[in-house]
Every structure is written in C-alpha cells, then in structure tokens.
Design a protein around this motif. Structure first.
Motif, PDB file in Angstrom:
ATOM      1  N   LYS A 229       0.828  -1.203   0.000  1.00  0.00           N
ATOM      2  CA  LYS A 229       0.000   0.000   0.000  1.00  0.00           C
ATOM      3  C   LYS A 229       0.866   1.258   0.000  1.00  0.00           C
ATOM      4  CE  LYS A 229      -4.088  -1.875   2.329  1.00  0.00           C
ATOM      5  NZ  LYS A 229      -4.991  -1.750   3.495  1.00  0.00           N
ATOM      6  N   ILE A 230       0.350   2.284  -0.651  1.00  0.00           N
ATOM      7  CA  ILE A 230       1.123   3.511  -0.821  1.00  0.00           C
ATOM      8  C   ILE A 230       1.410   4.215   0.509  1.00  0.00           C
ATOM      9  CG2 ILE A 230      -0.904   4.995  -1.157  1.00  0.00           C
ATOM     10  CD1 ILE A 230       0.770   6.475  -3.320  1.00  0.00           C
ATOM     11  N   ASN A 231       0.584   3.964   1.528  1.00  0.00           N
ATOM     12  CA  ASN A 231       0.821   4.627   2.823  1.00  0.00           C
ATOM     13  C   ASN A 231       1.654   3.772   3.780  1.00  0.00           C
ATOM     14  OD1 ASN A 231      -1.173   2.711   3.292  1.00  0.00           O
ATOM     15  ND2 ASN A 231      -2.276   3.996   4.771  1.00  0.00           N
ATOM     16  N   SER A 232       2.220   2.662   3.279  1.00  0.00           N
ATOM     17  CA  SER A 232       3.111   1.827   4.108  1.00  0.00           C
ATOM     18  C   SER A 232       4.499   2.465   4.105  1.00  0.00           C
ATOM     19  CB  SER A 232       3.163   0.403   3.562  1.00  0.00           C
ATOM     20  OG  SER A 232       1.883  -0.169   3.511  1.00  0.00           O
ATOM     21  N   HIS A 269      -8.178   5.739  -2.212  1.00  0.00           N
ATOM     22  CA  HIS A 269      -7.709   5.480  -0.848  1.00  0.00           C
ATOM     23  C   HIS A 269      -6.495   4.529  -0.905  1.00  0.00           C
ATOM     24  CE1 HIS A 269      -9.314   1.384  -0.514  1.00  0.00           C
ATOM     25  NE2 HIS A 269     -10.428   1.812  -1.075  1.00  0.00           N
ATOM     26  N   PRO A 270      -5.712   4.419   0.170  1.00  0.00           N
ATOM     27  CA  PRO A 270      -4.455   3.650   0.133  1.00  0.00           C
ATOM     28  C   PRO A 270      -4.605   2.211  -0.351  1.00  0.00           C
ATOM     29  CG  PRO A 270      -4.571   4.946   2.146  1.00  0.00           C
ATOM     30  CD  PRO A 270      -5.897   5.093   1.469  1.00  0.00           C
ATOM     31  N   VAL A 389      -3.902  10.931   1.834  1.00  0.00           N
ATOM     32  CA  VAL A 389      -2.815  10.008   1.453  1.00  0.00           C
ATOM     33  C   VAL A 389      -1.505  10.771   1.297  1.00  0.00           C
ATOM     34  CG1 VAL A 389      -2.004   8.368  -0.289  1.00  0.00           C
ATOM     35  CG2 VAL A 389      -4.434   8.437   0.298  1.00  0.00           C
ATOM     36  N   GLU A 392       0.217  11.831   4.522  1.00  0.00           N
ATOM     37  CA  GLU A 392       0.929  10.751   5.219  1.00  0.00           C
ATOM     38  C   GLU A 392       2.336  10.579   4.658  1.00  0.00           C
ATOM     39  OE1 GLU A 392      -1.042   6.983   6.428  1.00  0.00           O
ATOM     40  OE2 GLU A 392      -2.787   7.750   5.311  1.00  0.00           O
TER      41      GLU A 392
END
Length: 539
Positions: A229-232, A269-270, A389, A392
C-alpha cells in the motif's frame, strides 16, 4: 407488493425500529443520541445491499453530517464472506466454463470481501498470476429491491427528511444508477483499458491488464500486482523509496487525470494504490470520475481564480456550473466568497488545505441554493481522500499548490483557451467599437461641464420609508426629553413641598411622577415592538 418485497419491507422497518431509528420514518419519534452508530449497526444487520448503500453515503459529506460519515466509513470491512461454492457457481454460470479448466491454481480464501464482490488469487494455465473478482449471488436484484422499498417509504412517510437542498429520493435513485454501473464488470474493464491508454506514456503510473477471455458482466480477471500500500511508509523506506517523491508523483498524476484527461480514479484510498516496481499502481476502477470539456474549462478558470484571488470570476464559475435549487442572491454569494478569500487566502495559497477550501466552497453553494454537479461532488470527495494520502507521505506538500503549478505549466494561456473563437471575435469587436467612442464622449462631457449644463442626479430608493423612520426617531427623542423634564419638574415640586399636599408630600409632584411613568412605559413598549419588527424582517 409481492411476498418477498413485503417481507423485506417489514424486516427493514423492524431493524430500524430496534436500533432507535424510527424517526427516519416517523417524525414523532425522538432522535436517538447514538443514531450514527445505530445506523451503521442497522446497515450491517440488513446485509450487503445496505452496506453498499452505507458505503456510498459515507463518501457524500454533502448529504450527511460528519458524525454519520465517520461512522459509516467503518462499514468498509464489515461484510460477511460468501461461501466459495456459491461464488464458483456465479463464475461458471456467467462464463459458461468450469473454474478448474480456466485456472491451474486457485486460493479458495478471498483476499478481499466487499459488499458486491469477493476477490480471489489464482494462476492461469499459462502460469500468469491473476486476481479473480466475482459478484455476490443476486446482489443487483437485492440492491434494486432494497432501494425500491426505501424510495416507497420516503414517498409515503409523513416525516420530512431534510438533507439540505438535496432530495433524498434523488439520492437513492443516483445510488441505484451508480451501483448498476459498478456491478457491470464489462464497464469496469473498459475503465481500466481507458485509464491504461491515457497513462501509457506516464512512466510512474500503471494499471493491471484485463484477461479478456475471462470477462463478463459478473466476473473480472486481472493481472495480479505484487506490491504494498502507498501509505506503508516503513516498507517504502526499507525498499529505497523516497516518500516525498512518491507524494509529488501521485499529486501530479491526479492533476493530469482531472485537468487534462477528464477521467480520474473516484476512490484513491491507500488500498487502491499499490507501489510496485517503482510505479504507482491503481486498482479498483468501479468508481471513476468523468469531466467533460466544458466542465474542465470552468475548473481551470476556478483554480486560476483562486490562485489570483479573483472573487468575481470564481462567483461566475460557481453560477455557471452550479444547479440552482431556489432563489440565488449573487451579492450574498459574492460576500460569502469574499469572506472565504479573506479567511483562507490572506497570506499564501500554499498555506491552505484543499480539503478545507473545497468543503468551504461546498457549504457556500448549499447555503446559497446552489447544488454542485455530481461530477464535482465526486471530484471534491476524491481530492479530500487524496490529500489525506499525500499528507501521510509528505506533510509539507500542499496539493492546492501542486494543482495551481500544474495548470500554469500545462496551460499558460488558460484564459484565452477558455474563450471560444466566436466569443473572442465578438469581444474584440465590442472593445474596439467602444474604444473609438471614448474621445468623443469625453469631449462631450467636458463641454457640458464648462457650459454648466451637466447635472448630477442622486436617487435614494424607498425615501418615504426612510422619512417615516426618521419621524419616529425624532418623536421618540422628543418623548424622552419630555419625560425627563416631567420627572425633573416633579422632583423640584416635591422638594419645595408645593401645596396641596398629602402627608407632607406635594400631590402635584406625585401626579407628575405618575404621568412620567405612564409615558415611559408607552415609549419602551413602542421601542420593543420596533426591534421585534426589524428582527422579523431580517428573517
């Protein structure tokens, strides 16, 4: 109403009543303080179709208060798994082939279980790794039935549900229409192919390809994307990625989707954006935003208006694209936009949040009886998600600043490009024609001034009413002076003990006090009535 519909109708009423939500159908029932949480629980109990309705409503802050939105968002992961055998039946009936013939391997445990479909991992006979998206059995029929029941309830209930300037029945019909499109996986496949075509030359952006031979309106098989995921953020750093760079690429990609392609991801969303092989991989194309050429033109102008702090142009943009739902006072709209500019754009555009600005414009339009087109509602909602997103990944990056920079760099002559050829020719002709007249008109005015022939006429609207109000004011001042004089003279008479007297107190002085008191009460009543009248007029 058939038996199935009748039973479902009773079930819906019963579940809502159990959770203290009877006020939705009957205005006499008091509203429960825990109604946001109870609404979510009621939707969960009523099953996948209501969960889908709740998920759609959770993306619409123009319809529901914030506390309801925050509660309904929790529905995203609240769907009970459907048995694999039932999903296998849907697959085989829809495509007309056996599942074990189409795949070498299948993981029977779903990697995602949503309200309308479940997703499984598999391997094709040619060893390609894929994901298999299969619709839940009879999901569309159930959604149609539930929405039809809700519309029937809203039409015949005596309670009047107020949702700003938006009709709740129109909302349900819109949900039914958008869900019908989302449930057609052929349309989703077309969305993926269109997105891939628009971004084929954009190196950092990717979308999975479709397995055409395993495509139907209820089954969608796609390339499997192995990523995170892009927010990891921790995984990003461990794999050598620069989070600031990814945030900037994501913002620029979205700018291209919106302002250049007019075709953007509706739910960024992520979970729908993975990082894989150095690319932003978009997933789930069931909800896509579409903006036509005319809307893109006005959006470009609106952004330029915000960047240049041009209030008048922004007001014109809102009036041009908005749907009027009642009387619109342009002066009130201009005042509201001016206040917004003074509040949020006092220093620099880079210091504001796009979510705050968009929601403020949203509230201004609603208060002024203007409903934004659903395309813009989808865009605003998407930008708010995107900003979360991006923040973050890079808290310092401001999306609104990226948007303005993108528009300026891609379209330096945006204002001229927004003019049609005919409009430009007419404007130029009008400008030249009026410019030629300026010297002669100026000379004419100067000649009249020197000859003493010019007159300046001032018109005051509603002058009779103003005179009446001035008269009332003068009368009240006069009454106040007379009352003061009466009190003062009565005090002097009593202090000098002027006869006749009663118990050594002058009766004339007492009578003077009584008369002054009566006039004072009358004056106060008159003033109170005038204040009440002004309040009622303002309303």
């Amino acid at each position: 109403m058939n038996k199935k519909s009748s039973n479902r109708f009773k079930e819906i009423i019963k579940v809502f009543a159990r959770y203290g939500l009877g006020y939705i159908f009957d205005s006499k029932n008091p509203q429960d303080k825990k109604s946001p949480e109870n609404l979510r629980k009621a939707f969960e109990e009523l099953g996948p179709t209501f969960i889908k309705i709740g998920q759609v409503l959770s993306t619409r802050p123009d319809l529901l208060p914030r506390e309801y939105i925050e509660e309904l968002v929790k529905l995203q992961d609240s769907v009970q798994e459907e048995k694999f055998e039932n999903m296998k039946t849907v697959f085989e009936n829809s495509l007309g082939i056996k599942m074990n013939e189409a795949f070498k391997e299948i993981n029977f445990i779903p990697i995602a279980s949503a309200s309308i479909a479940q997703v499984y991992e598999g391997i094709l006979n040619d060893d390609r790794e894929v994901v298999i998206k299969i619709q839940r059995p009879d999901i569309y029929k159930n959604i149609q039935l539930d929405i039809a029941i809700l519309i029937r309830i809203l039409r015949f209930t005596k309670a009047k549900i107020k949702m700003s300037i938006i009709d709740p029945i129109e909302v349900l019909e819109e949900i039914e229409s958008s869900t019908r499109e989302e449930l057609n996986f052929v349309l989703e496949a077309d969305n993926i192919k269109r997105f891939r075509e628009y971004n084929k030359n954009v190196a950092p952006v990717y979308a999975p390809y479709v397995i055409e031979e395993l495509l139907s309106d209820r089954v969608l098989v796609l390339e499997k994307i192995n990523g995170f995921k892009i927010n990891s953020t921790q995984a990003l750093r461990e794999n050598g990625y620069d989070t600031n760079d990814i945030a900037n690429k994501l913002a620029l990609s979205y700018c291209k989707q919106v302002f250049e392609d007019g075709f953007f991801h509706g739910d960024p969303h992520p979970g729908n954006i993975l990082i894989s092989r150095g690319k932003l991989c978009f997933l789930d194309f069931g909800i896509m935003g579409h903006i036509n050429h005319s809307m893109k033109k006005w959006l470009n102008l609106a952004i330029i208006s915000i960047a240049t702090k041009d209030k008048e142009r922004l007001v014109n943009c809102i009036l041009s694209i908005g749907i009027k739902k009642g009387k619109v006072n342009k002066l009130d709209l201009y005042d509201a936009i001016s206040y917004m500019f003074d509040t949020y754009l006092e220093t620099s555009i880079k210091n504001i949040k796009i979510s705050v600005l968009m929601q403020e414009i949203w509230h201004i339009t609603i208060k002024n009886n203007i409903q934004l087109p659903k395309e813009l509602v989808s865009l605003i909602r998407s930008l708010i998600i995107l900003e979360g997103v991006v923040s973050e990944l890079d808290p310092e990056l401001e999306i609104v600043n990226v948007i303005v920079s993108f528009i300026r760099s891609k379209n330096r002559f945006v204002i001229l490009n927004c003019l049609e050829k005919e409009e430009l020719v007419i404007s130029m002709y009008s400008f030249v024609r009026d410019s030629i007249k300026i010297p002669s008109k100026t000379l004419e005015v100067l000649n009249k001034l020197s000859a003493g022939e010019s007159k300046v006429e001032l018109k005051v609207k509603d002058i009779s009413n103003i005179i009446i109000q001035i008269n009332k004011m003068v009368n009240r001042i006069t009454q106040g002076i007379l009352i003061s004089a009466l009190i003062l003279s009565s005090s002097l008479i009593i202090s000098n003990n002027v006869k006749p007297t009663y118990n050594d107190i002058s009766l004339i002085g007492i009578i003077g006090y009584i008369i002054a008191f009566i006039f004072a009460i009358k004056l106060l009543i008159s003033m109170a009535k005038a204040c009440e009248y002004k309040k009622n007029n303002k309303k």
